[in-house]
Design a protein around this motif. Structure first.
Motif, PDB file in Angstrom:
ATOM      1  N   SER A  75       0.807  -1.217   0.000  1.00 34.22           N
ATOM      2  CA  SER A  75       0.000   0.000   0.000  1.00 34.22           C
ATOM      3  C   SER A  75       0.844   1.272   0.000  1.00 34.22           C
ATOM      4  O   SER A  75       1.663   1.508   0.887  1.00 34.22           O
ATOM      5  N   LEU A  76       0.649   2.091  -1.033  1.00 36.11           N
ATOM      6  CA  LEU A  76       1.410   3.327  -1.173  1.00 36.11           C
ATOM      7  C   LEU A  76       0.478   4.492  -0.849  1.00 36.11           C
ATOM      8  O   LEU A  76      -0.507   4.717  -1.557  1.00 36.11           O
ATOM      9  N   SER A  88       3.699   8.636   1.310  1.00 34.16           N
ATOM     10  CA  SER A  88       4.884   8.600   0.443  1.00 34.16           C
ATOM     11  C   SER A  88       4.815   9.581  -0.728  1.00 34.16           C
ATOM     12  O   SER A  88       5.831  10.130  -1.148  1.00 34.16           O
ATOM     13  N   TYR A  89       3.616   9.762  -1.302  1.00 35.18           N
ATOM     14  CA  TYR A  89       3.503  10.544  -2.529  1.00 35.18           C
ATOM     15  C   TYR A  89       2.497  11.680  -2.384  1.00 35.18           C
ATOM     16  O   TYR A  89       1.486  11.535  -1.704  1.00 35.18           O
ATOM     17  N   ALA A  90       2.808  12.789  -3.042  1.00 30.71           N
ATOM     18  CA  ALA A  90       1.906  13.943  -3.001  1.00 30.71           C
ATOM     19  C   ALA A  90       1.414  14.272  -4.400  1.00 30.71           C
ATOM     20  O   ALA A  90       2.155  14.147  -5.381  1.00 30.71           O
ATOM     21  N   ILE A  91       0.156  14.694  -4.472  1.00 31.43           N
ATOM     22  CA  ILE A  91      -0.464  15.111  -5.730  1.00 31.43           C
ATOM     23  C   ILE A  91      -0.694  16.609  -5.591  1.00 31.43           C
ATOM     24  O   ILE A  91      -1.507  17.044  -4.772  1.00 31.43           O
ATOM     25  N   LEU A  92       0.053  17.394  -6.356  1.00 28.61           N
ATOM     26  CA  LEU A  92       0.078  18.844  -6.160  1.00 28.61           C
ATOM     27  C   LEU A  92      -0.856  19.536  -7.145  1.00 28.61           C
ATOM     28  O   LEU A  92      -0.656  19.484  -8.364  1.00 28.61           O
ATOM     29  N   THR A  93      -1.901  20.186  -6.616  1.00 28.07           N
ATOM     30  CA  THR A  93      -2.898  20.838  -7.473  1.00 28.07           C
ATOM     31  C   THR A  93      -3.204  22.239  -6.953  1.00 28.07           C
ATOM     32  O   THR A  93      -4.351  22.663  -6.964  1.00 28.07           O
ATOM     33  N   VAL A  94      -2.166  22.937  -6.501  1.00 26.97           N
ATOM     34  CA  VAL A  94      -2.357  24.280  -5.934  1.00 26.97           C
ATOM     35  C   VAL A  94      -2.208  25.352  -7.012  1.00 26.97           C
ATOM     36  O   VAL A  94      -1.834  25.071  -8.149  1.00 26.97           O
ATOM     37  N   ASP A  95      -2.477  26.616  -6.646  1.00 29.83           N
ATOM     38  CA  ASP A  95      -2.215  27.729  -7.555  1.00 29.83           C
ATOM     39  C   ASP A  95      -0.704  27.895  -7.732  1.00 29.83           C
ATOM     40  O   ASP A  95       0.078  27.519  -6.857  1.00 29.83           O
ATOM     41  N   SER A  96      -0.327  28.498  -8.843  1.00 30.18           N
ATOM     42  CA  SER A  96       1.088  28.613  -9.186  1.00 30.18           C
ATOM     43  C   SER A  96       1.923  29.272  -8.086  1.00 30.18           C
ATOM     44  O   SER A  96       3.048  28.849  -7.825  1.00 30.18           O
ATOM     45  N   ASP A  97       1.375  30.294  -7.435  1.00 28.16           N
ATOM     46  CA  ASP A  97       2.194  31.000  -6.445  1.00 28.16           C
ATOM     47  C   ASP A  97       2.461  30.168  -5.193  1.00 28.16           C
ATOM     48  O   ASP A  97       3.389  30.439  -4.440  1.00 28.16           O
ATOM     49  N   GLU A  98       1.653  29.148  -4.978  1.00 24.99           N
ATOM     50  CA  GLU A  98       1.867  28.282  -3.809  1.00 24.99           C
ATOM     51  C   GLU A  98       2.714  27.050  -4.140  1.00 24.99           C
ATOM     52  O   GLU A  98       3.106  26.300  -3.246  1.00 24.99           O
TER      53      GLU A  98
END
Lengths: 200, 200
Positions: A79-80, A143-153
């Motif tokens: 499990s990841l 373990s893993y991140a899915i990054l869906t923030v605004d560009s400045d963050e």
């Protein structure tokens, strides 16, 4: 796995998925070409990276190929645990994680800098303010991140994720993220994908 | 561009974006390493694909590098018209196309098999039932498709897109799509991205 080129890895990931629904006993590189659009020469080269013992004269034995592919991914396939960082439109679209059902990946937390969002949105896993990121990532062994923030963050939160010991990032932002060499990034923003298509 | 390896293309796409916001006159491969996490050796090899005349002793001249990168993408950078196929959660998240602002890409149409969705959703471009796809793609001179449909619709709609003469597909579904060799695909589903990260 470090010695296998990234495009080969990407195709082997897809090949495993393709074979999981394949009913025949054997499959030729020509047949894989028909099913995917990769040339049969590319297919044979990719599969040679798996160091199978069987030849390809009458095609590969599907079960053998599957088991080699599974072994290749297998060591890491317990499990990841993943988190979504950023709960805007894209992050919210990913809250429905039916795509990951039956995969080794599990999203166990979501983060947003707006407490309003983390309190109002509903999901099958807990949502937290980004101020709690370090604590939760540690406790939940993410373990893993899915990054869906605004560009400045994007960069500040990437720095924080690295600091939390994250092992890889799926980057849905168009930003070019600065990360240590050992942390892999998959850049999957719409703009990056379209630009890559356009220079093909 | 056919002779440049795909991972190099991907990095050059990101390098162009990075440099567009870079204020210094010169940039070294070491500096690019710091900003991206690609090793400086990889950076130098990627840039050598551009066949610049300047050496890298004191770094690359940023303006020269930019103009070579722009030229490389330039021929294809007149307005590139795109459509979204599938207006579920992911497709709806992409209806806000601010990411493509200031890029050569323009989404000019959306499609969904549910007329209910195409009538109810609002966007800055027209939404149509998929039955009109062939007509609209031809009339609007659409080159690229962004596929965000359910898995069972992915291959039939891909076949239709190919039949409409589409030049490339950004695939947000986890399906392995069967396409002719000359039609490039960018597979950017969350599952594919996570699997690729996990075998790094």
């Amino acid at each position: 796995m470090k010695d296998i080129p990234l495009p080969t890895k990407r195709r082997l990931v897809l090949l495993e998925r393709l074979l999981s629904g394949y009913k025949e006993k054997n499959i030729t590189s020509q047949k894989i070409q028909e099913l995917t659009g990769w040339t049969s020469a590319v297919v044979r080269r990719d599969i040679s990276a798996l160091k199978l013992n069987c030849g390809a004269t009458n095609g590969y034995k599907v079960e053998e190929l599957k088991s080699h592919l599974e072994k290749m991914f297998g060591e890491k396939k317990e499990s990841l645990r993943c988190c979504i960082v950023g709960l805007g439109r894209m992050g919210q679209a990913l809250l429905d994680t039916s795509e990951l059902y039956d995969s080794p990946f599990k999203i166990v937390a979501g983060f947003d800098s707006s407490v309003n969002k983390t309190e109002v949105l509903s999901s099958s896993f807990p949502l937290h303010p980004t101020t709690l990121m370090k604590k939760i990532i540690h406790e939940e062994e993410i373990s893993y991140a899915i990054l869906t923030v605004d560009s400045d963050e994007a960069q500040p939160l990437t720095d924080l994720l690295i600091d939390c010991g994250i092992k890889g990032i799926v980057n849905y932002t168009p930003c070019v993220l600065k990360v240590p060499i050992e942390v892999p990034i998959e850049n999957v923003s719409l703009l990056t994908a379209l630009e890559t298509l356009a220079i093909n």
